[in-house]
Design a protein around this motif. Structure first.
Motif, PDB file in Angstrom:
ATOM      1  N   VAL A  92       4.471  -3.199  -7.756  1.00  0.00           N
ATOM      2  CA  VAL A  92       4.227  -4.632  -7.916  1.00  0.00           C
ATOM      3  C   VAL A  92       5.328  -5.433  -7.216  1.00  0.00           C
ATOM      4  O   VAL A  92       5.055  -6.401  -6.495  1.00  0.00           O
TER       5      VAL A  92
ATOM      6  N   THR B 140       0.828  -1.205   0.000  1.00  0.00           N
ATOM      7  CA  THR B 140       0.000   0.000   0.000  1.00  0.00           C
ATOM      8  C   THR B 140       0.859   1.250   0.000  1.00  0.00           C
ATOM      9  O   THR B 140       0.577   2.215  -0.723  1.00  0.00           O
TER      10      THR B 140
ATOM     11  N   ALA C 216       4.855  -5.197  -3.516  1.00  0.00           N
ATOM     12  CA  ALA C 216       3.751  -6.049  -3.067  1.00  0.00           C
ATOM     13  C   ALA C 216       4.191  -7.504  -2.988  1.00  0.00           C
ATOM     14  O   ALA C 216       3.910  -8.207  -2.000  1.00  0.00           O
TER      15      ALA C 216
ATOM     16  N   SER D  32      -4.730  -0.993  -7.450  1.00  0.00           N
ATOM     17  CA  SER D  32      -3.444  -1.074  -8.143  1.00  0.00           C
ATOM     18  C   SER D  32      -3.635  -1.119  -9.658  1.00  0.00           C
ATOM     19  O   SER D  32      -2.941  -0.423 -10.408  1.00  0.00           O
ATOM     20  N   VAL D  33      -4.581  -1.943 -10.111  1.00  0.00           N
ATOM     21  CA  VAL D  33      -4.847  -2.046 -11.545  1.00  0.00           C
ATOM     22  C   VAL D  33      -5.293  -0.698 -12.099  1.00  0.00           C
ATOM     23  O   VAL D  33      -4.833  -0.253 -13.155  1.00  0.00           O
TER      24      VAL D  33
ATOM     25  N   VAL E  54      -2.543  -9.334   0.192  1.00  0.00           N
ATOM     26  CA  VAL E  54      -3.004  -8.349  -0.782  1.00  0.00           C
ATOM     27  C   VAL E  54      -4.516  -8.456  -0.880  1.00  0.00           C
ATOM     28  O   VAL E  54      -5.046  -9.469  -1.338  1.00  0.00           O
ATOM     29  N   SER E  55      -5.218  -7.431  -0.438  1.00  0.00           N
ATOM     30  CA  SER E  55      -6.678  -7.449  -0.431  1.00  0.00           C
ATOM     31  C   SER E  55      -7.219  -7.202  -1.835  1.00  0.00           C
ATOM     32  O   SER E  55      -6.520  -6.707  -2.719  1.00  0.00           O
ATOM     33  N   ILE E  56      -8.495  -7.554  -2.020  1.00  0.00           N
ATOM     34  CA  ILE E  56      -9.163  -7.296  -3.298  1.00  0.00           C
ATOM     35  C   ILE E  56      -9.174  -5.801  -3.583  1.00  0.00           C
ATOM     36  O   ILE E  56      -8.963  -5.365  -4.718  1.00  0.00           O
TER      37      ILE E  56
ATOM     38  N   PHE F  11      -5.819  -4.756  -4.854  1.00  0.00           N
ATOM     39  CA  PHE F  11      -5.607  -5.259  -6.207  1.00  0.00           C
ATOM     40  C   PHE F  11      -6.342  -4.398  -7.232  1.00  0.00           C
ATOM     41  O   PHE F  11      -5.770  -3.998  -8.251  1.00  0.00           O
TER      42      PHE F  11
END
Length: 285
Positions: A243, A94, A246, A265-266, A257-259, A262
């Motif tokens: 990335v 994060t 992470a 990040s995307v 790594v939480s949803i 994720f």
């Protein structure tokens, strides 16, 4: 891309990601405080960068003057201090994502303020990155600490300003060494103001690795390959840092790594990639 350039570029990105891991593990698993960590990081970075500059510079051209500027040094200090204090409450992944997003958004905003016009795709990517940042920071069980997030975004903004001020520098190694050295007394004042500083032996080792290896050596490697990278490639390759951080957090620090992280990040990294791609798109007359 030549193999040597690819190898050194990869090493630089790993060093940048290692900074997040070293800060996080030092402040979560040792007794060192963030102010002391910042001070040791800046001192060790200044020493290594100065030594590298001395080795690189011919004897007859060496000077005793300190390069850099106090404004750049202050930006560097705000980045380093905010970075360390933020990792009291953020995971490595994060923190790296917030830092990278803040750096790029700051640089984009300055470019627009200077009169650079954004294409449709650049504007779309910018809005996508902001949406991803909003998703990450929305209240919820997996939302990061707002104090930590604010500190990390401040650190990212300061690093963005530092980067912009360093554009066009003819001797980046010398200038960076000077800025690190100028930032040291600021870190000393920070330690005095915070009080209750504590130098944990393992924490000191992590701080030296962060300043001397991940920062000092990492910057030196990065500056050595920058002349061989197109501007677009140099900007895009840095998308790998969050990335890598992470992955390092999952492997070495047992972080999850939480949803939400994720998806954010995307959106953030994808949006920034679109903005960078848009800079190469043909501009209408």
């Amino acid at each position: 891309m030549p193999f040597r350039v690819l190898m050194f570029t990869s090493l630089a990105m790993l060093a940048f990601a290692a900074n997040s891991l070293l800060n996080r593990v030092a402040l979560s698993e040792t007794d060192i405080d963030p102010a002391s960590f910042t001070l040791i990081r800046l001192v060790s970075g200044a020493v290594l960068l100065w030594l590298l500059h001395r080795l690189k510079t011919p004897v007859h051209t060496r000077t005793v003057s300190v390069a850099g500027s106090w404004i750049s040094a202050f930006s560097l200090f705000v980045y380093a201090a905010g970075f360390s204090f933020a990792y009291l409450s953020l995971t490595a992944a994060t923190g790296a994502l917030l830092l990278f997003a803040a750096v790029q958004i700051t640089m984009m905003a300055v470019a627009v303020w200077r009169g650079e016009r954004m294409t449709f795709w650049q504007l779309t990517g910018f809005m996508l990155a902001l949406a991803g940042l909003s998703v990450l920071l929305l209240p919820g069980v997996s939302a990061p600490s707002w104090q930590g997030a604010l500190l990390m975004m401040t650190a990212g903004g300061a690093w963005g300003i530092y980067t912009l001020r360093g554009q066009g520098t003819t001797d980046p190694l010398h200038v960076t060494a000077g800025n690190f050295l100028r930032a040291v007394p600021m870190a000393v004042v920070c330690c005095l103001l915070v009080g209750r500083t504590h130098f944990d032996s393992l924490g000191v080792m992590y701080a030296i690795l962060s300043g001397g290896v991940a920062s000092g050596l990492g910057y030196a490697i990065w500056y050595s390959v920058l002349p061989f990278l197109p501007a677009m490639s140099a900007a895009t390759v840095q998308l790998s840092v969050p990335v890598l951080a992470a992955l390092g957090g999952v492997i070495f620090l047992s972080e999850s790594v939480s949803i939400r992280l994720f998806i954010a990040s995307v959106a953030i990294l994808g949006g920034i990639a679109v903005v960078l791609w848009g800079k190469t798109a043909p501009q209408p007359e």
